[in-house]
Design a protein around this motif. Structure first.
Motif, PDB file in Angstrom:
ATOM      1  N   ALA A   3      54.041  64.441  54.469  1.00  0.00           N
ATOM      2  CA  ALA A   3      53.102  64.796  55.581  1.00  0.00           C
ATOM      3  C   ALA A   3      52.968  66.141  55.492  1.00  0.00           C
ATOM      4  CB  ALA A   3      53.857  64.325  56.808  1.00  0.00           C
ATOM      5  N   CYS A  20      60.307  61.761  63.831  1.00  0.00           N
ATOM      6  CA  CYS A  20      60.648  61.489  62.515  1.00  0.00           C
ATOM      7  C   CYS A  20      61.987  60.772  62.103  1.00  0.00           C
ATOM      8  CB  CYS A  20      60.705  62.849  61.741  1.00  0.00           C
ATOM      9  SG  CYS A  20      60.871  62.613  59.866  1.00  0.00           S
ATOM     10  N   PRO A  21      61.908  59.427  61.587  1.00  0.00           N
ATOM     11  CA  PRO A  21      63.067  58.736  61.443  1.00  0.00           C
ATOM     12  C   PRO A  21      64.279  59.584  60.270  1.00  0.00           C
ATOM     13  CG  PRO A  21      61.138  57.700  60.223  1.00  0.00           C
ATOM     14  CD  PRO A  21      60.791  58.956  61.172  1.00  0.00           C
ATOM     15  N   CYS A  22      63.558  60.284  59.492  1.00  0.00           N
ATOM     16  CA  CYS A  22      64.451  60.912  58.334  1.00  0.00           C
ATOM     17  C   CYS A  22      64.786  62.462  58.714  1.00  0.00           C
ATOM     18  CB  CYS A  22      63.371  60.913  57.151  1.00  0.00           C
ATOM     19  SG  CYS A  22      62.742  59.340  56.792  1.00  0.00           S
ATOM     20  N   ALA A  24      62.997  65.038  58.916  1.00  0.00           N
ATOM     21  CA  ALA A  24      62.435  65.838  57.835  1.00  0.00           C
ATOM     22  C   ALA A  24      61.651  67.159  58.188  1.00  0.00           C
ATOM     23  CB  ALA A  24      61.280  64.847  56.958  1.00  0.00           C
ATOM     24  N   ILE A  25      61.369  67.087  59.629  1.00  0.00           N
ATOM     25  CA  ILE A  25      60.553  68.179  60.235  1.00  0.00           C
ATOM     26  C   ILE A  25      61.376  69.182  60.906  1.00  0.00           C
ATOM     27  CG2 ILE A  25      58.753  68.646  61.813  1.00  0.00           C
ATOM     28  CD1 ILE A  25      57.469  65.805  61.323  1.00  0.00           C
ATOM     29  N   VAL A  33      57.370  70.407  57.050  1.00  0.00           N
ATOM     30  CA  VAL A  33      58.036  69.229  56.534  1.00  0.00           C
ATOM     31  C   VAL A  33      58.628  69.585  55.137  1.00  0.00           C
ATOM     32  CG1 VAL A  33      57.262  67.110  55.845  1.00  0.00           C
ATOM     33  CG2 VAL A  33      56.268  68.006  57.595  1.00  0.00           C
ATOM     34  N   CYS A  38      60.742  63.742  53.354  1.00  0.00           N
ATOM     35  CA  CYS A  38      59.693  62.640  54.148  1.00  0.00           C
ATOM     36  C   CYS A  38      59.278  61.515  53.084  1.00  0.00           C
ATOM     37  CB  CYS A  38      58.535  63.648  54.200  1.00  0.00           C
ATOM     38  SG  CYS A  38      56.784  62.641  54.699  1.00  0.00           S
ATOM     39  N   VAL A  39      59.172  60.615  53.909  1.00  0.00           N
ATOM     40  CA  VAL A  39      58.997  58.993  53.196  1.00  0.00           C
ATOM     41  C   VAL A  39      57.470  58.606  53.658  1.00  0.00           C
ATOM     42  CG1 VAL A  39      61.275  58.188  53.058  1.00  0.00           C
ATOM     43  CG2 VAL A  39      59.819  57.784  55.245  1.00  0.00           C
ATOM     44  N   SER A  40      56.637  59.419  54.105  1.00  0.00           N
ATOM     45  CA  SER A  40      55.104  59.253  54.476  1.00  0.00           C
ATOM     46  C   SER A  40      55.076  58.035  55.281  1.00  0.00           C
ATOM     47  CB  SER A  40      54.485  59.133  53.108  1.00  0.00           C
ATOM     48  OG  SER A  40      54.586  60.104  52.348  1.00  0.00           O
ATOM     49  N   CYS A  41      55.880  57.839  56.158  1.00  0.00           N
ATOM     50  CA  CYS A  41      55.630  56.701  57.263  1.00  0.00           C
ATOM     51  C   CYS A  41      54.724  56.868  58.070  1.00  0.00           C
ATOM     52  CB  CYS A  41      57.010  56.483  57.887  1.00  0.00           C
ATOM     53  SG  CYS A  41      57.430  57.916  59.032  1.00  0.00           S
ATOM     54  N   GLY A  42      54.162  58.072  58.666  1.00  0.00           N
ATOM     55  CA  GLY A  42      53.173  58.349  59.366  1.00  0.00           C
ATOM     56  C   GLY A  42      53.567  58.550  60.922  1.00  0.00           C
ATOM     57  N   ALA A  43      54.557  58.192  61.461  1.00  0.00           N
ATOM     58  CA  ALA A  43      55.208  58.395  62.863  1.00  0.00           C
ATOM     59  C   ALA A  43      54.765  59.681  63.284  1.00  0.00           C
ATOM     60  CB  ALA A  43      56.619  58.104  62.995  1.00  0.00           C
ATOM     61  N   CYS A  44      55.242  60.686  62.653  1.00  0.00           N
ATOM     62  CA  CYS A  44      54.823  62.218  63.099  1.00  0.00           C
ATOM     63  C   CYS A  44      53.215  62.309  63.419  1.00  0.00           C
ATOM     64  CB  CYS A  44      55.582  63.080  62.225  1.00  0.00           C
ATOM     65  SG  CYS A  44      54.578  63.063  60.418  1.00  0.00           S
ATOM     66  N   VAL A  55      49.081  62.546  56.802  1.00  0.00           N
ATOM     67  CA  VAL A  55      49.818  61.810  55.881  1.00  0.00           C
ATOM     68  C   VAL A  55      49.104  61.171  54.794  1.00  0.00           C
ATOM     69  CG1 VAL A  55      51.951  60.209  55.586  1.00  0.00           C
ATOM     70  CG2 VAL A  55      51.576  61.431  57.653  1.00  0.00           C
TER      71      VAL A  55
HETATM   72  S1  SF4 Z   1      55.567  60.922  57.737  1.00  0.00           S
HETATM   73 FE1  SF4 Z   1      57.632  59.951  58.588  1.00  0.00          FE
HETATM   74  S2  SF4 Z   1      59.223  60.600  57.343  1.00  0.00           S
HETATM   75 FE2  SF4 Z   1      57.472  62.083  56.910  1.00  0.00          FE
HETATM   76  S3  SF4 Z   1      57.699  63.698  58.456  1.00  0.00           S
HETATM   77 FE3  SF4 Z   1      56.343  62.342  59.331  1.00  0.00          FE
HETATM   78  S4  SF4 Z   1      57.882  60.911  60.642  1.00  0.00           S
HETATM   79 FE4  SF4 Z   1      58.894  62.129  59.148  1.00  0.00          FE
END
Ligand code: SF4
Ligand code: SF4
Length: 56
Positions: A3, A20-22, A24-25, A33, A38-44, A55
């Motif tokens: 991200a 963010c589940p990780c 990372a932010i 970030v 970051c695993v690029s999940c897109g939740a943020c 992302v």
């Molecule tokens: S893309 Fe997912 S893992 Fe990466 S910063 Fe956003 S919420 Fe966290």
């Protein structure tokens, strides 16, 4: 990829970090970030009210 934050658009609200589940932010004046975490999940990006997160 990870991200990326548009620092000019970010208002430092912290919503992204909360989603963010990780964990990372981190948010000081603006969000930052950890690209290695970051695993690029897109939740943020979905949580950002300013549209400041991309992302790839
Ligand atoms: S893309 Fe997912 S893992 Fe990466 S910063 Fe956003 S919420 Fe966290
Ligand atoms: S949710 Fe968006 S505006 Fe809020 S701290 Fe994160 S990047 Fe900045």
């Amino acid at each position: 990829m990870a991200a990326t934050i548009d620092k000019d658009a970010c208002v430092g609200c912290g919503a992204c970090a909360g989603e963010c589940p990780c964990e990372a932010i981190t948010v000081e004046d603006v969000a930052v970030v950890d690209a290695d975490t970051c695993v690029s999940c897109g939740a943020c990006a979905g949580a950002c009210p300013a549209g400041a997160i991309t992302v790839e």
